[in-house]
Structures are given as structure tokens and as C-alpha cells.
Enzyme design. Sequence first.
Site, PDB file in Angstrom:
ATOM      1  N   TRP A 102     -39.139  99.690  79.154  1.00  0.00           N
ATOM      2  CA  TRP A 102     -38.083  98.847  78.582  1.00  0.00           C
ATOM      3  C   TRP A 102     -36.950  98.722  79.597  1.00  0.00           C
ATOM      4  O   TRP A 102     -36.805  99.557  80.491  1.00  0.00           O
ATOM      5  CB  TRP A 102     -37.571  99.442  77.269  1.00  0.00           C
ATOM      6  CG  TRP A 102     -36.978 100.824  77.392  1.00  0.00           C
ATOM      7  CD1 TRP A 102     -37.609 102.012  77.212  1.00  0.00           C
ATOM      8  CD2 TRP A 102     -35.609 101.155  77.738  1.00  0.00           C
ATOM      9  NE1 TRP A 102     -36.740 103.067  77.423  1.00  0.00           N
ATOM     10  CE2 TRP A 102     -35.510 102.565  77.737  1.00  0.00           C
ATOM     11  CE3 TRP A 102     -34.475 100.399  78.022  1.00  0.00           C
ATOM     12  CZ2 TRP A 102     -34.313 103.233  78.023  1.00  0.00           C
ATOM     13  CZ3 TRP A 102     -33.290 101.060  78.319  1.00  0.00           C
ATOM     14  CH2 TRP A 102     -33.220 102.456  78.309  1.00  0.00           C
TER      15      TRP A 102
ATOM     16  N   GLU B 249     -24.730 110.692  81.457  1.00  0.00           N
ATOM     17  CA  GLU B 249     -25.853 109.934  82.021  1.00  0.00           C
ATOM     18  C   GLU B 249     -25.443 109.214  83.306  1.00  0.00           C
ATOM     19  O   GLU B 249     -26.220 109.131  84.270  1.00  0.00           O
ATOM     20  CB  GLU B 249     -26.342 108.896  81.005  1.00  0.00           C
ATOM     21  CG  GLU B 249     -26.943 109.461  79.726  1.00  0.00           C
ATOM     22  CD  GLU B 249     -28.416 109.789  79.862  1.00  0.00           C
ATOM     23  OE1 GLU B 249     -28.939 109.742  80.995  1.00  0.00           O
ATOM     24  OE2 GLU B 249     -29.053 110.089  78.840  1.00  0.00           O
TER      25      GLU B 249
ATOM     26  N   GLU C 175     -34.119 107.341  84.249  1.00  0.00           N
ATOM     27  CA  GLU C 175     -32.856 107.790  83.679  1.00  0.00           C
ATOM     28  C   GLU C 175     -31.728 106.785  83.930  1.00  0.00           C
ATOM     29  O   GLU C 175     -30.810 106.658  83.120  1.00  0.00           O
ATOM     30  CB  GLU C 175     -32.471 109.151  84.278  1.00  0.00           C
ATOM     31  CG  GLU C 175     -33.344 110.310  83.835  1.00  0.00           C
ATOM     32  CD  GLU C 175     -32.983 110.817  82.451  1.00  0.00           C
ATOM     33  OE1 GLU C 175     -31.903 110.453  81.942  1.00  0.00           O
ATOM     34  OE2 GLU C 175     -33.781 111.579  81.876  1.00  0.00           O
TER      35      GLU C 175
ATOM     36  N   HIS D 252     -30.586 104.493  81.131  1.00  0.00           N
ATOM     37  CA  HIS D 252     -29.905 105.022  79.951  1.00  0.00           C
ATOM     38  C   HIS D 252     -28.404 104.746  80.009  1.00  0.00           C
ATOM     39  O   HIS D 252     -27.813 104.204  79.075  1.00  0.00           O
ATOM     40  CB  HIS D 252     -30.152 106.529  79.820  1.00  0.00           C
ATOM     41  CG  HIS D 252     -31.597 106.883  79.702  1.00  0.00           C
ATOM     42  ND1 HIS D 252     -32.044 108.189  79.728  1.00  0.00           N
ATOM     43  CD2 HIS D 252     -32.706 106.116  79.543  1.00  0.00           C
ATOM     44  CE1 HIS D 252     -33.359 108.203  79.597  1.00  0.00           C
ATOM     45  NE2 HIS D 252     -33.778 106.959  79.493  1.00  0.00           N
TER      46      HIS D 252
ATOM     47  N   GLU E 222     -33.447 118.622  79.243  1.00  0.00           N
ATOM     48  CA  GLU E 222     -34.130 117.445  78.716  1.00  0.00           C
ATOM     49  C   GLU E 222     -34.419 117.616  77.224  1.00  0.00           C
ATOM     50  O   GLU E 222     -34.322 116.653  76.460  1.00  0.00           O
ATOM     51  CB  GLU E 222     -35.422 117.183  79.491  1.00  0.00           C
ATOM     52  CG  GLU E 222     -35.207 116.784  80.936  1.00  0.00           C
ATOM     53  CD  GLU E 222     -34.627 115.388  81.107  1.00  0.00           C
ATOM     54  OE1 GLU E 222     -34.220 114.753  80.109  1.00  0.00           O
ATOM     55  OE2 GLU E 222     -34.586 114.906  82.245  1.00  0.00           O
TER      56      GLU E 222
ATOM     57  N   THR F  60     -31.133 116.987  75.375  1.00  0.00           N
ATOM     58  CA  THR F  60     -30.785 115.569  75.310  1.00  0.00           C
ATOM     59  C   THR F  60     -31.682 114.828  74.341  1.00  0.00           C
ATOM     60  O   THR F  60     -31.227 113.924  73.628  1.00  0.00           O
ATOM     61  CB  THR F  60     -30.872 114.941  76.714  1.00  0.00           C
ATOM     62  OG1 THR F  60     -30.177 115.770  77.635  1.00  0.00           O
ATOM     63  CG2 THR F  60     -30.251 113.567  76.721  1.00  0.00           C
TER      64      THR F  60
ATOM     65  N   ASP G 192     -37.757 108.670  75.964  1.00  0.00           N
ATOM     66  CA  ASP G 192     -37.812 108.926  77.411  1.00  0.00           C
ATOM     67  C   ASP G 192     -37.550 110.398  77.711  1.00  0.00           C
ATOM     68  O   ASP G 192     -38.252 111.030  78.508  1.00  0.00           O
ATOM     69  CB  ASP G 192     -36.753 108.091  78.139  1.00  0.00           C
ATOM     70  CG  ASP G 192     -37.192 106.666  78.419  1.00  0.00           C
ATOM     71  OD1 ASP G 192     -38.344 106.312  78.095  1.00  0.00           O
ATOM     72  OD2 ASP G 192     -36.370 105.899  78.955  1.00  0.00           O
ATOM     73  N   GLU G 193     -36.510 110.929  77.086  1.00  0.00           N
ATOM     74  CA  GLU G 193     -36.139 112.324  77.355  1.00  0.00           C
ATOM     75  C   GLU G 193     -37.262 113.278  76.946  1.00  0.00           C
ATOM     76  O   GLU G 193     -37.477 114.306  77.592  1.00  0.00           O
ATOM     77  CB  GLU G 193     -34.845 112.686  76.615  1.00  0.00           C
ATOM     78  CG  GLU G 193     -33.648 111.770  76.920  1.00  0.00           C
ATOM     79  CD  GLU G 193     -33.146 111.860  78.340  1.00  0.00           C
ATOM     80  OE1 GLU G 193     -33.762 112.559  79.165  1.00  0.00           O
ATOM     81  OE2 GLU G 193     -32.125 111.222  78.643  1.00  0.00           O
TER      82      GLU G 193
ATOM     83  N   HIS H 202     -39.795 113.348  79.691  1.00  0.00           N
ATOM     84  CA  HIS H 202     -39.275 114.114  80.815  1.00  0.00           C
ATOM     85  C   HIS H 202     -39.280 115.611  80.498  1.00  0.00           C
ATOM     86  O   HIS H 202     -39.568 116.440  81.372  1.00  0.00           O
ATOM     87  CB  HIS H 202     -37.864 113.645  81.158  1.00  0.00           C
ATOM     88  CG  HIS H 202     -37.807 112.197  81.535  1.00  0.00           C
ATOM     89  ND1 HIS H 202     -36.636 111.463  81.514  1.00  0.00           N
ATOM     90  CD2 HIS H 202     -38.774 111.334  81.943  1.00  0.00           C
ATOM     91  CE1 HIS H 202     -36.892 110.224  81.901  1.00  0.00           C
ATOM     92  NE2 HIS H 202     -38.179 110.116  82.160  1.00  0.00           N
TER      93      HIS H 202
END
Length: 376
Positions: free
Chosen positions: A68, A113, A152, A155, A205, A208, A237-238, A241
Site C-alpha cells: 500500500w 516514526e 516503515e 508510516h 516492533e 508498536t 506491517d509492524e 516486522h
Amino acid sequence: MLMAMCSQLGTSHSWTPTQCHLNAPTKTFQKAKTTHSMPPEKKEIFKSLESWVSERVLPLAKPVEECWQPHDFLPNSTLPSDEFIDQVNDLRDRTAGLPDEYLAVLVGNMITEEALPTYQSYLNNMDGGVADETGASNNPWAIWSRSWTAEENRHGDLLKTYLYLTGRVDMQMVEKTIQYLIGAGMDIGTENNPYMGFVYTSFQERATFVSDGCLARLARERGDRVLSCICGTIAADEKRHEIAYERIVEKLLEVDPTETMIAISKILSGHITMPGHLMHDGRDPHLFSHFSAVAQRIGVYTVSDYINNLEFLIRQWRLEKIEGLTSEGKHAQEVVCGHVARIRRLQERADERVQKMRPTFSWISNKKKVLMFEKS
């Protein structure tokens, strides 16, 4: 990327004016730090894991064409002006019901971020051959760190633009805070040691992931489903990760259990210094503590979450069952596995502390909320 809580457990990471300068602080403010603590011979372990990283870690980085992008969630700037303005006004209507404290925590997360240059520098300062030595290395460790950074980066871009469009945030103060934070850097005490570094990133991670998930839930409850989707998407996403870094630590426990257990104990059994601990806006010398206190009070990231994350990693890595440890490794195992019980005793005290704090934030605009353009 990264969230806050240790300041509520008894350690404070307040900012002092000397830290905003580009010059190094005087010796009066310097403390002896351990750096490059990994024994040089351990580099061969990380070298031997390069093919494993290619097979087990790099697939967790998504191809760009499958990712995205921030514009997917924002008013479409390619539309005719009146349609674009309508979308901005819709966004402002949705965000009008968000409490100031929620916005303050969202801004604090976004600022953290946006300090991404510091985090990539952090990865490239680790020993063991895991750094990107050339800036475009084909080493699998370097490919991962660049891919992680690229993912990242979206974000902060997305959250900053969304907050700008709300009209409720003083963007000049936000931008000053970002510049202060990047200029200050971070000192999280991982000694340039990749064993410690990968344990630290695993915890961060996960933290978050948890906090972004809570922000998504609160936005949905307040009627902003787009913001809820944004925070949920970032949380996903986090989570990927988190899995990558947890997988690295799990492999290190397999190939070098004692060194890894000692690293885990050093990170998880101490006060985990958060990456935004030098956050400052030029006004509030305790900004980070105030930010983390509000995050705790509104339920975005609490002491319970902090403790639950410790418990999760202890279970995930099956630390109580690791065998083949030296006496030093066994001691580290006992320390880290008994740490949660000790820290739970501090929870009530931390809860009481944050309930008494009622900070204000320069980030939140006091101006009357209006639509982007009044309809004629």
C-alpha cells in the site's frame, strides 16, 4: 514503529537543552558507555546465517508493487479542486470527534516514526557483518534493513499528511519536534551488538503493533473508520516486522544459545529505553514522559501491555526450556524468566502516577475547527 512505557515504571528520559545542539555535549554530561561488546569471533555466526536470512527473513519484506502507499488512504489530489476539497472536508468532519489526548498520542507515534533516519543509522552501526557497508550492499542482512526502512517510511508519511489535513494540529511545532528528535538521536544501550539489537527490535516492533492496534480501535469507536483502517494497516506491517526480528532471535538461540540468552536478559530485564526518549518540542523538558503517560491513560499502550509483551517473547522464544547454556547463560535465563513477576509489582505505582499527570501539548492547535472552505 516504536512506543513508550518505561518512563512510567520509574525511569525518566527527559530532554535537556544541551541535547538539541549539533555539537557533542561537554564531558560534564557524558556517561561511560559500553560499545562494540560483541566478541569479534562471533561475526562468523552472522556470516553463516546469510543464506538463512535470504530464505526465512527476506520473504517477510513485501515487493513494492504489492505494498500500500499513503495516497491510497488520503484525499485524492488528482481530482478536480472542488472534489478534492470535499474529500478534505469529509476528513475534517470525521476527525472532529477525536479527543485531543488521542490526537496527541497519534502525533507522538507519528513523530517517532518520522525519526526513521536514526533507526537506519542504528542498524548500520551494529557489528557482526549485518550493516550495509556500501549503502547498496547485496548482503541479505543489508537488503533486509533497507527493505524494512522503505516499508516503515510510508508510516510517518501517511500519518503526518492525515494529521495535517485535520486542521487540528500545529504542524510547525510537530515539525520542530521531528527535527529536534532526529538531531538528538537515541542512546538505547545495545552496545552495537547485533544479539542485543535484534532482541530490542523484536520488542519494539511488537510494542508498536500493539499500540497501533489500540489506536485503530479507538478511532473506530469515535467514528473515523478511515483512520482506524490506517492504524490497522500500519499495525499489520509492524506485525510482519516483529515476526522477522523474532525469527532472527529464535535462530540465534539455536546456534549460539548462551550469547543470545545473555543479550535477551540484558535487554528485557532492564529498563528498556524507548527510541523517542529524547523527544522535545523546544518547550516541554519532559515531553516524552508526558506523551507516554497519556498513551497509558487512554489505553493505547499501558504497563499491562508492556508486561504482556515481555511474557509473549519469553513464551515465543521458549526461554524457560532452552538448554546447552553455560553457567552465565543459565543465570541470564533465571533473571529474564523471573523478571515479569518483579515488574508487575510496579504496575499499580505506575498507574497512579499517570492518573495524576494532565500535560498539555504544543502539537494540538487551539484554533477553532473549521472546514477547509466554507460552502457558499
